[in-house]
Design a protein around this motif. Structure first.
Motif, PDB file in Angstrom:
ATOM      1  N   PHE A 106     -19.046  31.672  14.685  1.00 26.15           N
ATOM      2  CA  PHE A 106     -20.220  31.156  15.842  1.00 26.15           C
ATOM      3  C   PHE A 106     -21.623  31.051  15.131  1.00 26.15           C
ATOM      4  O   PHE A 106     -21.844  31.187  13.659  1.00 26.15           O
ATOM      5  CB  PHE A 106     -20.222  32.558  16.319  1.00 26.15           C
ATOM      6  N   THR A 160     -20.081  28.458  20.119  1.00 28.61           N
ATOM      7  CA  THR A 160     -18.510  29.124  19.336  1.00 28.61           C
ATOM      8  C   THR A 160     -17.601  28.158  18.678  1.00 28.61           C
ATOM      9  O   THR A 160     -16.819  27.720  19.625  1.00 28.61           O
ATOM     10  CB  THR A 160     -18.777  30.140  20.661  1.00 28.61           C
ATOM     11  N   ASP A 207     -12.316  37.228  21.852  1.00 34.66           N
ATOM     12  CA  ASP A 207     -13.677  36.548  21.886  1.00 34.66           C
ATOM     13  C   ASP A 207     -13.874  36.878  23.595  1.00 34.66           C
ATOM     14  O   ASP A 207     -14.637  36.602  24.095  1.00 34.66           O
ATOM     15  CB  ASP A 207     -14.159  35.268  21.113  1.00 34.66           C
TER      16      ASP A 207
END
Length: 123
Positions: A68, A83, A90
């Protein structure tokens, strides 16, 4: 009044990417640090990343480091979260938060919060 509005969430396959945005209004944005936090179902909210007012100091949770990237555009009053290499773990609602106190931005006790954007990563 102060508003933080997240956008950019969605459904993506594992290994994919999303770019989240946090648009701020009603505050002197360049004076505020901004953090991203996430909360998965049944779990506590956790710190993801933060960027300070100058755009130079950044912090990342170990779980997202290298995948990220946080950045900001003070001219647009917006913070971005790129991301990459997303994993099913996640999956969460991602919130941005702002505060003038660096410890609050990293610690999660910010004065201002957005409503969140859902990120779902399928395996």
């Amino acid at each position: 009044q102060v508003q933080l509005v997240e956008s950019g969430g969605g459904l993506v396959q594992a290994g994919g990417s999303l770019r989240l945005s946090c648009a701020a209004s009603g505050l002197t944005f360049s004076s505020y640090g901004v953090g991203w936090f996430r909360q998965a179902p049944g779990k506590e909210r956790e710190f993801v990343t933060a960027i300070m007012w100058n755009g130079i100091s950044t912090y990342y949770a170990d779980t997202v480091k290298g995948r990220f990237t946080i950045s900001r555009d003070n001219a647009k009053n917006t913070v971005y979260l790129q991301t990459n290499s997303l994993k099913p773990e996640d999956t969460a609602v991602y919130y941005c938060a702002a505060d003038t106190r660096p410890n609050a931005v990293v610690g999660g006790w910010c004065d201002y919060w957005g409503q969140g954007t859902q990120v779902t990563v399928s395996s």
